[in-house]
Design a protein around this motif. Structure first.
Motif, PDB file in Angstrom:
ATOM      1  N   PHE A 187       0.920  -1.053  -0.354  1.00  0.00           N
ATOM      2  CA  PHE A 187      -0.018   0.340   0.335  1.00  0.00           C
ATOM      3  C   PHE A 187       0.525   1.478   0.057  1.00  0.00           C
ATOM      4  O   PHE A 187       0.402   2.334   0.661  1.00  0.00           O
ATOM      5  CB  PHE A 187      -0.839   0.152   0.794  1.00  0.00           C
ATOM      6  N   HIS A 188       1.224   1.505  -1.370  1.00  0.00           N
ATOM      7  CA  HIS A 188       2.665   2.590  -1.271  1.00  0.00           C
ATOM      8  C   HIS A 188       3.372   3.144  -0.621  1.00  0.00           C
ATOM      9  O   HIS A 188       3.925   4.210   0.576  1.00  0.00           O
ATOM     10  CB  HIS A 188       1.041   3.599  -1.964  1.00  0.00           C
ATOM     11  N   GLY A 189       3.978   2.169   0.513  1.00  0.00           N
ATOM     12  CA  GLY A 189       4.427   2.250   1.716  1.00  0.00           C
ATOM     13  C   GLY A 189       4.627   2.325   2.651  1.00  0.00           C
ATOM     14  O   GLY A 189       5.042   2.104   3.741  1.00  0.00           O
ATOM     15  N   GLN A 190       2.881   3.015   2.684  1.00  0.00           N
ATOM     16  CA  GLN A 190       1.815   3.156   3.771  1.00  0.00           C
ATOM     17  C   GLN A 190       2.110   1.556   5.374  1.00  0.00           C
ATOM     18  O   GLN A 190       2.089   2.491   6.162  1.00  0.00           O
ATOM     19  CB  GLN A 190       0.974   3.527   3.842  1.00  0.00           C
ATOM     20  N   VAL A 191       2.150   0.406   5.310  1.00  0.00           N
ATOM     21  CA  VAL A 191       2.040  -0.278   5.614  1.00  0.00           C
ATOM     22  C   VAL A 191       3.492  -0.056   6.477  1.00  0.00           C
ATOM     23  O   VAL A 191       4.432  -1.027   7.514  1.00  0.00           O
ATOM     24  CB  VAL A 191       1.865  -1.826   5.174  1.00  0.00           C
ATOM     25  N   LEU A 192       4.887   0.423   5.855  1.00  0.00           N
ATOM     26  CA  LEU A 192       6.015   0.341   6.703  1.00  0.00           C
ATOM     27  C   LEU A 192       6.438   1.293   7.748  1.00  0.00           C
ATOM     28  O   LEU A 192       7.190   1.291   8.806  1.00  0.00           O
ATOM     29  CB  LEU A 192       6.634   0.738   5.465  1.00  0.00           C
ATOM     30  N   GLU A 193       5.344   2.474   8.232  1.00  0.00           N
ATOM     31  CA  GLU A 193       4.979   3.668   8.827  1.00  0.00           C
ATOM     32  C   GLU A 193       5.140   2.982  10.263  1.00  0.00           C
ATOM     33  O   GLU A 193       4.699   2.478  10.633  1.00  0.00           O
ATOM     34  CB  GLU A 193       4.119   4.716   8.618  1.00  0.00           C
ATOM     35  N   ASP A 194       5.299   3.662  10.954  1.00  0.00           N
ATOM     36  CA  ASP A 194       5.098   3.549  11.931  1.00  0.00           C
ATOM     37  C   ASP A 194       4.917   3.938  13.356  1.00  0.00           C
ATOM     38  O   ASP A 194       5.302   5.893  14.133  1.00  0.00           O
ATOM     39  CB  ASP A 194       6.087   2.777  12.901  1.00  0.00           C
ATOM     40  N   PRO A 195       3.481   4.872  13.615  1.00  0.00           N
ATOM     41  CA  PRO A 195       2.491   3.380  13.607  1.00  0.00           C
ATOM     42  C   PRO A 195       1.458   4.004  11.797  1.00  0.00           C
ATOM     43  O   PRO A 195       2.054   5.252  11.881  1.00  0.00           O
ATOM     44  CB  PRO A 195       1.166   3.847  14.119  1.00  0.00           C
ATOM     45  N   ILE A 196       1.235   2.499  12.050  1.00  0.00           N
ATOM     46  CA  ILE A 196       0.278   2.897  10.445  1.00  0.00           C
ATOM     47  C   ILE A 196      -0.851   3.478  10.665  1.00  0.00           C
ATOM     48  O   ILE A 196      -1.779   3.410  11.534  1.00  0.00           O
ATOM     49  CB  ILE A 196       0.187   1.335   9.762  1.00  0.00           C
ATOM     50  N   SER A 197      -1.519   4.814   9.710  1.00  0.00           N
ATOM     51  CA  SER A 197      -2.164   5.346   9.760  1.00  0.00           C
ATOM     52  C   SER A 197      -2.813   6.044   9.222  1.00  0.00           C
ATOM     53  O   SER A 197      -4.402   5.551   9.587  1.00  0.00           O
ATOM     54  CB  SER A 197      -1.814   7.471   9.728  1.00  0.00           C
ATOM     55  N   GLY A 198      -3.037   5.305   7.770  1.00  0.00           N
ATOM     56  CA  GLY A 198      -4.218   5.571   7.263  1.00  0.00           C
ATOM     57  C   GLY A 198      -5.048   4.397   7.066  1.00  0.00           C
ATOM     58  O   GLY A 198      -5.049   3.192   7.332  1.00  0.00           O
ATOM     59  N   LYS A 199      -6.459   4.398   7.269  1.00  0.00           N
ATOM     60  CA  LYS A 199      -7.520   3.695   7.053  1.00  0.00           C
ATOM     61  C   LYS A 199      -7.210   2.154   6.378  1.00  0.00           C
ATOM     62  O   LYS A 199      -7.088   1.157   6.728  1.00  0.00           O
ATOM     63  CB  LYS A 199      -8.652   4.404   6.779  1.00  0.00           C
ATOM     64  N   ASN A 200      -7.247   2.534   5.048  1.00  0.00           N
ATOM     65  CA  ASN A 200      -6.502   1.550   4.077  1.00  0.00           C
ATOM     66  C   ASN A 200      -4.972   0.580   4.112  1.00  0.00           C
ATOM     67  O   ASN A 200      -5.503  -0.385   4.620  1.00  0.00           O
ATOM     68  CB  ASN A 200      -6.258   2.117   2.512  1.00  0.00           C
ATOM     69  N   ALA A 201      -4.803   1.425   4.458  1.00  0.00           N
ATOM     70  CA  ALA A 201      -3.306   0.642   5.193  1.00  0.00           C
ATOM     71  C   ALA A 201      -3.404  -0.270   6.510  1.00  0.00           C
ATOM     72  O   ALA A 201      -3.019  -1.190   6.649  1.00  0.00           O
ATOM     73  CB  ALA A 201      -2.409   2.467   5.363  1.00  0.00           C
ATOM     74  N   LYS A 202      -3.884   0.403   6.909  1.00  0.00           N
ATOM     75  CA  LYS A 202      -4.726  -0.383   8.207  1.00  0.00           C
ATOM     76  C   LYS A 202      -4.876  -1.694   7.857  1.00  0.00           C
ATOM     77  O   LYS A 202      -4.584  -2.970   8.224  1.00  0.00           O
ATOM     78  CB  LYS A 202      -5.239   0.056   9.418  1.00  0.00           C
ATOM     79  N   ALA A 203      -6.122  -1.500   7.723  1.00  0.00           N
ATOM     80  CA  ALA A 203      -7.046  -2.610   6.775  1.00  0.00           C
ATOM     81  C   ALA A 203      -6.243  -3.300   5.854  1.00  0.00           C
ATOM     82  O   ALA A 203      -6.274  -5.197   5.996  1.00  0.00           O
ATOM     83  CB  ALA A 203      -8.017  -2.565   5.516  1.00  0.00           C
TER      84      ALA A 203
END
Length: 232
Positions: free
Chosen positions: A183-199
């Motif tokens: 998901f565009h690298g957003q799953v690498l964030e800590d913490p994960i913020s976006g709804k779709n990335a979290k899903a």
């Protein structure tokens, strides 16, 4: 820090593309050494990029060729796609269909479905492709086939539900592919913020913890999760 800065800058430099984990230079190099699309796939890609506000959702040549290769290796009789978009990936998935095989693809947006239908009508596989318009959760139970190949590329919050609906219906040696699992690298964030990335992260964790299956996450385009049932 460098990656975070790049993800902010890249969409403005390349607004028609999905932000990529792999560097643009590597992606360009991969395309140079990936076989060219046929005329129909090229037409779909060019039309989508020119006319669709979300053209970045198109699978693209490298991922499309991967889907086509997998299809030709598996020689599936029944293929299911969740998320048709403009029809590019469906035609790639149909590449290896058996002569009496069927590809069923589900799209919730009427306009995209009509675009895809137009391109399917130009394909030599047209009589084998069945386009369904509506809610995938409601349509999937009506399709009583043992799926040899499944491609999930729809609403990200629905991935776990689709997966659970489909696992009992996967044929022996069948494969599930789920798109955008980075998901565009957003799953690498800590913490994960976006709804779709979290899903998506929740989906990846769900599959990882599933004792019925094994999986490999491929860093093609925006990430592909390949899943198969464990052999007894």
């Amino acid at each position: 820090m460098v990656y975070g800065l790049w993800t902010m800058v890249y969409p403005y430099l390349c607004p028609m593309s999905t932000p990529l984990i792999v560097s643009p230079e590597a992606e360009t190099y991969a395309q140079l050494f990936t076989s060219a699309d046929d005329a129909l796939l090229t037409e779909i890609e060019e039309y989508t990029k020119a006319h669709h506000p979300h053209a970045h959702m198109l699978s693209g040549r490298v991922q499309g060729k991967f889907l086509a290769f997998l299809s030709t290796i598996l020689r599936p009789k029944y293929v299911l796609e969740i998320g048709t978009f403009t029809g590019y990936s469906a035609l790639c998935l149909a590449e290896g269909l058996q002569n009496d095989g069927e590809l069923h693809t589900i799209e919730c947006r009427e306009e995209d479905a009509q675009t895809a239908r137009n391109y399917f009508s130009k394909s030599y596989r047209k009589d084998q492709i069945h386009l369904h318009i509506g809610n995938a959760e409601e349509i999937i139970p009506t399709l009583n086939h043992p799926w040899d190949l499944v491609f999930i590329d729809a609403d990200k919050t629905g991935y776990i539900g689709y997966y659970e609906q489909l696992i009992p219906r996967i044929a022996e040696n069948g494969i599930i592919l789920a798109d955008n699992v980075l998901f565009h690298g957003q799953v690498l964030e800590d913490p994960i913020s976006g709804k779709n990335a979290k899903a998506i992260h929740a989906f990846n964790e769900h599959v990882k913890q599933d004792p019925r299956t094994e999986q490999v996450l491929l860093t093609i385009r925006d990430g592909l999760l390949m899943v198969k049932k464990k052999t007894s």
